[in-house]
Write an enzyme that holds these catalytic residues in place. Structure first.
Site, PDB file in Angstrom:
ATOM      1  N   SER A 123      33.254 -30.351  29.899  1.00 57.27           N
ATOM      2  CA  SER A 123      33.905 -31.014  28.760  1.00 57.27           C
ATOM      3  C   SER A 123      34.224 -30.017  27.657  1.00 57.27           C
ATOM      4  O   SER A 123      33.451 -29.080  27.409  1.00 57.27           O
ATOM      5  CB  SER A 123      32.931 -32.080  28.238  1.00 57.27           C
ATOM      6  N   TYR A 170      24.997 -34.838  24.520  1.00 56.98           N
ATOM      7  CA  TYR A 170      25.959 -34.934  25.632  1.00 56.98           C
ATOM      8  C   TYR A 170      26.549 -33.556  25.935  1.00 56.98           C
ATOM      9  O   TYR A 170      26.546 -33.092  27.078  1.00 56.98           O
ATOM     10  CB  TYR A 170      27.083 -35.929  25.298  1.00 56.98           C
ATOM     11  N   LYS A 207      26.103 -30.940  29.237  1.00 53.46           N
ATOM     12  CA  LYS A 207      27.194 -30.357  30.033  1.00 53.46           C
ATOM     13  C   LYS A 207      27.091 -28.833  30.049  1.00 53.46           C
ATOM     14  O   LYS A 207      27.344 -28.195  31.071  1.00 53.46           O
ATOM     15  CB  LYS A 207      28.549 -30.798  29.463  1.00 53.46           C
TER      16      LYS A 207
END
Ligand code: NAD
Ligand code: WQD
Length: 351
Positions: free
Chosen positions: A129, A153, A157
């Site tokens: 991402s 988050y 990643k």
């Protein structure tokens, strides 16, 4: 390394995963899916198969943390490569549920890696991402910009990327193609597949579409005091069909060079929140009620990709613009006002 013919897609019922199923079926691949439906529904597969005119090879409802169940899938099928979409993806939820995010996103990926390893599968396309760049600043970002994740988050990643890089350093038999998506939006042009998250959408495009169809009263524009021309934040929106085309191209390039290769996926064009509202509104022919709200914690002013590396490596070039993205997202919303729940009401149950 051979070109894969049977591809296991984790999270294949989700937004990007379901479009990837169509793309791979359209190009002759055998597709096996695992998904726990925590943010999706199995009803999507009837639609995938209707578009592709072919069946998905097999679909398994399982949690990727369940290594025994995952292993049974690899026992049953000769998997050549894996595309790993399954993850939790809400930035805001990750700030109050960090353990769950690390567990699914990092633990899920290591469970998958161990299972692949035990079954001699060494080709992986991994979903990363643009959020790994954090507050990287203005202008198109290339892959050399240092990662500085600012929420659990994004950190999950980035941790996955570091684990994959370590694996590739130690194990020359692996090829990992890690794709950092900027903002995938839009829908399949048939109107049968689109973005239908459980609960209230976190992301701009599905929220906007639900306002346009009347499911939600108004959009909250998070911040109009950013240092951008109209004061609202700028992102690099990318059509989901262009996104999944990059995954299909990735499968052609496992043989190029072993090891880990990281590529940005974006158009290199920034659009502000007000730009997106304007284009969506013109496309659907409805005014979109909105109000200016405070900035959303963790948001940054601008994130735009420099995707020249993947263009040079694979010839990938996104061809759909913001009008295409809004038109296709709106078509899906218009034809499925309640999302995939609408197919449950059809007598044949096939949507
Ligand atoms: P999505 O939520 O629509 O799809 C993810 C799928 O994984 C869902 O079907 C969900 O049910 C499944 N899943 C989640 N946890 C699972 C588990 N433990 N076991 C099995 N299945 C599980 O999300 P998406 O937008 O399709 O995103 C796909 C991937 O791309 C994710 O890894 C996400 O982090 C990444 N990504 C998405 C975006 C975006 O804007 N959509 C941007 C950058 C990266
Ligand atoms: C876009 C813009 C919001 C909703 C995150 C992740 C990224 C990827 C996509 C998973 C921002 C504004 C939004 C709303 C608004 N996901 N907005 N009102 O935050 O750029 O990216 O999701 O990996 O990695 O970081 O996407 O669609 O949520 O927001 O004003 O109701 O729209 O503030 O400027 P974002 P988004």
């Amino acid at each position: 390394m051979s070109q894969p013919t049977t591809v296991l897609i984790t999270g294949g019922a989700g937004f990007i995963g379901s479009h990837a199923c169509v793309e791979l079926l359209d190009h002759g691949y055998e597709v096996i899916v695992v998904d726990d439906y925590s943010n999706s529904t199995p009803q999507v597969f009837a639609r995938v198969e209707r578009i592709a005119g072919r069946f998905v090879g097999a679909v398994y409802e399982l949690d990727i943390l369940d290594r025994q169940a995952l292993s049974a899938v690899f026992d049953r099928h000769t998997v050549d490569a894996v595309i790993h979409f399954a993850a939790r993806k809400s930035v805001s939820e990750s700030t109050f549920r960090p353990i769950e995010y690390y567990d699914t996103n990092v633990g899920g990926m290591t469970a998958l890696l161990r299972t692949m390893h035990e079954h001699g599968v060494h080709q992986l396309v991994h979903s990363s991402s643009c959020s790994v760049y954090g507050e990287a600043g203005r202008g198109p970002l290339d892959e050399a910009v240092p990662a500085r994740p600012t929420n659990p988050y994004a950190a999950s990643k980035w941790t996955c990327e570091q684990i994959l890089a370590d694996v590739c350093r130690r194990r020359p038999e692996y090829t990992v193609l890690c794709l950092r998506y900027f903002n995938p939006v839009g829908a399949h042009p048939s109107g049968l597949l689109g973005e239908d998250p459980h609960g209230t959408p976190d992301n701009l495009m599905p929220y906007l579409a639900q306002v346009a169809i009347g499911r939600r009263e108004r959009l909250r524009v998070y911040g109009d005091d950013y240092p951008t021309p109209d004061g609202t934040a700028i992102r690099d929106y990318l059509h989901v069909m262009d996104t999944v085309e990059a995954h299909r191209l990735a499968l052609d390039h496992f043989g190029d060079a072993p090891g880990m290769h990281v590529y940005n996926l974006g158009r290199g064009r920034g659009s502000s929140v007000l730009d997106v509202i304007g284009v969506f509104s013109r496309t659907c022919g409805r005014s979109i009620p909105y109000e200016i709200a405070p900035r959303r914690p963790g948001d940054v002013a601008e994130l735009v990709a420099d995707s020249s590396a993947v263009r040079r490596a694979w010839g990938w070039r996104p061809v759909r613009d913001l009008v295409d993205m809004c038109r296709d997202a709106w078509r899906f919303q218009r034809l499925n006002p309640q999302g995939y729940a609408d197919s449950a009401r059809r007598p044949d149950g096939r949507g």
